[in-house]
Design an enzyme around this catalytic site. Structure first.
Site, PDB file in Angstrom:
ATOM      1  CB  CYS A  10     -35.518  42.206   3.836  1.00  0.00           C
ATOM      2  SG  CYS A  10     -36.946  43.008   4.586  1.00  0.00           S
ATOM      3  CG  ASP A  33     -37.066  49.284  -0.927  1.00  0.00           C
ATOM      4  OD1 ASP A  33     -38.118  49.363  -0.260  1.00  0.00           O
ATOM      5  OD2 ASP A  33     -36.157  48.478  -0.661  1.00  0.00           O
ATOM      6  CG  HIS A  62     -38.023  45.673  -0.122  1.00  0.00           C
ATOM      7  ND1 HIS A  62     -36.963  46.242   0.541  1.00  0.00           N
ATOM      8  CD2 HIS A  62     -38.369  44.573   0.601  1.00  0.00           C
ATOM      9  CE1 HIS A  62     -36.680  45.533   1.616  1.00  0.00           C
ATOM     10  NE2 HIS A  62     -37.517  44.510   1.662  1.00  0.00           N
TER      11      HIS A  62
END
Length: 291
Positions: A170, A227, A259
């Protein structure tokens, strides 16, 4: 001197009060998991530390030191180094566990708390506030310098700086791309679902898609086709930019993955994609001189 270099010199000046020891918001790592990620999933993986030297360490940086988690095999080394870069939640138990997983594969893995000057990410209960009040206030030049300091420390702790890799998740995925354009000694990177395009800000002017010509090492991007925060159009734009400069960096996209599909402590976890991504990560490092 360009603007970024000037900012870096200001940030790293030993007399800069924002970097003094008394201004560091964190001096030790948070225990357990970040509050905003609770409750923890039953699928959470816990890697034992047997056969390893693992635990909290202190990384000397401008103005003081940063807490970090290091795991490495027992023995003299030298071991290849992997920098493990946190999500927005800081260096909590999941990131520590990832370090132990790398150590089990023969690496010296170290995760430095890169938000330590600005605050404790693990203490936030709201992710919106976390991003607004902490993550967005962490300067890119500070992060690059602190990672450099981590490499220097690891090289004195039994690590081989000539076999240097970086991986991140991330926020750490974006950081992985940035560090590949920053450190000429880096051998390889693996970016897990990190942003590749964004509007530059004063503190965070670096944008991966704009740095492809400066990249010193190949990066493997592991991304999810579902995502919600990183459109596939952004990934395709980055891939085309890499191809235009004949970069060895590339992407592997898992079409049905969301995600944070590697985050086994969260509902987003996808075991099959996570296992395959981990395998690809290790193979990428070994194929590019980190192993």
């Amino acid at each position: 001197m360009d603007r970024v270099d000037a900012e870096a010199r200001c940030l790293l000046s030993p007399i800069n009060p924002t970097l003094s020891r008394r201004m560091f918001a964190m001096t030790t790592l948070a225990g357990g998991f970040a509050l905003s990620t609770l409750p923890v999933s039953a699928q959470t993986i816990t890697t034992p530390a047997d056969g390893l030297v693992a635990g909290e360490v202190s990384i000397p940086v401008a103005g003081g030191s940063l807490p970090a988690y290091r795991a490495k095999p027992a023995g003299k080394g030298p071991f290849p180094i992997v920098l493990v870069v946190q999500e927005i939640f800081g260096v909590h138990e999941h990131i520590k566990d990832v370090c132990r997983r790398f150590a089990k594969e023969g690496y010296l893995a170290v995760a430095t708390e890169l938000f330590a000057r600005q605050g404790n990410a693990a203490s936030f209960t709201d992710t919106g506030a976390l991003i607004r009040d902490l993550v967005n206030k962490v300067p890119d030049v500070q992060v690059m310098a602190d990672l450099d300091a981590t490499v220097a420390w690891a090289a004195q702790d039994g690590g081989d700086a000539d076999r240097l890799g970086i991986t991140g998740f991330c926020w750490g995925g974006r950081t992985t791309w940035l560090y590949a354009a920053h450190n000429p000694k880096l051998k390889a990177g693996v970016a897990w679902y990190g942003r590749v395009t964004s509007a530059p800000t004063e503190l965070q002017p670096m944008v991966p898609v704009n740095l492809v010509q400066k990249m010193n090492a190949p990066v493997l991007g592991l991304y999810g086709g579902k995502d919600g925060g990183i459109p596939m159009a952004d990934v395709e734009r980055m891939q085309k930019a890499l191809e235009a400069v004949h970069s060895r960096s590339t992407f592997h996209v898992y079409p049905e993955a969301p995600h944070a599909f590697h985050a086994d402590y969260r509902p987003s976890y996808r075991p099959d994609e996570a296992r395959d991504g981990w395998k690809r990560c290790l193979e990428w490092f070994r194929a590019n001189g980190v192993g």
